[in-house]
Design an enzyme around this catalytic site. Structure first.
Site: not given
Ligand SMILES: Cc1cc2nc3c(=O)[nH]c(=O)nc-3n(C[C@H](O)[C@H](O)[C@H](O)COP(=O)(O)OP(=O)(O)OC[C@H]3O[C@@H](n4cnc5c(N)ncnc54)[C@H](O)[C@@H]3O)c2cc1C
Length: 298
Positions: A169, A218, A289
């Protein structure tokens, strides 16, 4: 005739509760939705010249935003930057706002294997690369070839995967900024086999995790050792435990769900209670996380 200049896609005073999967968060003063890496560069360069910076937003699936909102401007790629391009030899280039489930399906249709384990993660390519998101034995850092990042001043950098240190992560990238594009190196396979694997994984998720509920995934990172955060929270009696309108899911204790009109402070109180209970029971320090924006306080 002069070329028409497209108006930027932007908005003021957007409630971030509408941009996060848990449905919590106050307003951001200004949010912009660029349509290309070039627009990202231009927005960042002009903000930098004015002494300002943008926060990067993807799908908001790993975010907890303060109830009072934030005083920073936000740049979100999910709305307009989801292009995916395939080239011969198994290379796929996706923009930073591409949703992982969509990427996985497009790759499956093209007979490319390597991202099907990520199909159930509701985040963008950019967010996932920043977090090194992963599931079911595969993390995104394992299949990436290069990443393009726009730094705070609006300069574009292409960084080869071998120069980025991916760990659980976490991605230690030599340049910080907005991930606007990434290339993935995938293996040729049969579409049927890829979709069968996706189906199998999604069924496992549906059985073991809250599905279709408002959550940020998580809550805590996996602690060192063999026991998961979910197991520790469950053993400490927190499965289903509720504070205000936030609760540890009855299905999986490491997921906090918004069961009504939860506030960020409900979630933070719940996080603190979970940490205290697990510390007292097992001497383990659970580390969140989820990323937090604004002055989040219980
Ligand atoms: C139902 C559910 C299930 C999930 N299952 C998993 C799983 O199995 N495994 C897992 O690892 N995670 C899981 N997650 C967590 C999440 O989906 C991941 O961490 C995902 O990668 C976050 O992406 P996001 O685009 O939503 O980022 P955001 O939540 O929008 O941002 C997260 C971080 O990334 C940064 N960020 C976002 N976009 C960019 C970009 N383009 N460039 C630079 N920085 C950026 C933001 O500033 C922030 O610090 C889950 C979440 C949910 C709701």
């Amino acid at each position: 005739m002069e070329a028409a200049v497209r108006k930027p896609d932007e908005a003021s005073g957007v409630l971030l509760s509408t941009c996060t999967t848990i449905g919590i968060g106050g307003a951001a003063p200004f949010i912009v939705f660029p349509r290309s890496p070039g627009e990202v560069r231009a927005f960042k360069a002009s903000a930098f010249a004015a002494g300002e910076e943008y926060l990067s937003l993807g799908a908001g699936s790993n975010l907890l935003v303060a109830d009072e909102g934030i005083d920073r401007r936000v740049m979100c790629l999910k709305k307009n930057m989801g292009k995916v391009m395939f080239s011969a030899g198994g290379s796929v280039v996706a923009e930073g706002g591409t949703m992982l489930p969509r990427l996985a399906v497009l790759c499956g249709l093209s007979g490319l294997s390597g991202v099907e384990e990520l199909a159930g993660i509701p985040g963008t390519v950019g967010g996932a690369l920043t977090m090194n998101a992963g599931a079911y034995g595969r993390s995104i850092g394992e299949v990436v070839e290069w990443v393009e990042v726009v730094d705070v001043a609006g300069r574009l950098h292409r960084i080869e995967a071998c120069d980025i240190r991916y760990s659980y992560r976490h991605a230690a990238c030599p340049v910080e900024g907005m991930v606007v594009r990434a290339a993935f190196r995938l293996a040729a396979s049969l579409s049927d086999a890829i979709f069968a694997r996706m189906k199998e994984i999604n069924e496992k998720r549906r059985e073991s995790q809250p599905w279709g509920e408002r959550t940020f995934g998580s809550t805590f990172l996996r602690p060192d050792g063999n026991v998961s955060a979910g197991e520790l929270l469950e053993r400490a009696g927190l499965k289903g435990f509720r504070m205000g309108d936030a609760a540890y899911s009855r299905k999986h204790a490491n997921f906090i769900v918004n069961i009504g009109n939860a506030s960020a402070s409900d979630v933070l109180r719940l996080i603190a209670r979970g940490q205290e209970a697990v510390r007292a029971m097992a001497g383990v320090e659970l580390v969140p996380e989820v990323k937090m924006w604004g002055a989040v306080h219980a």
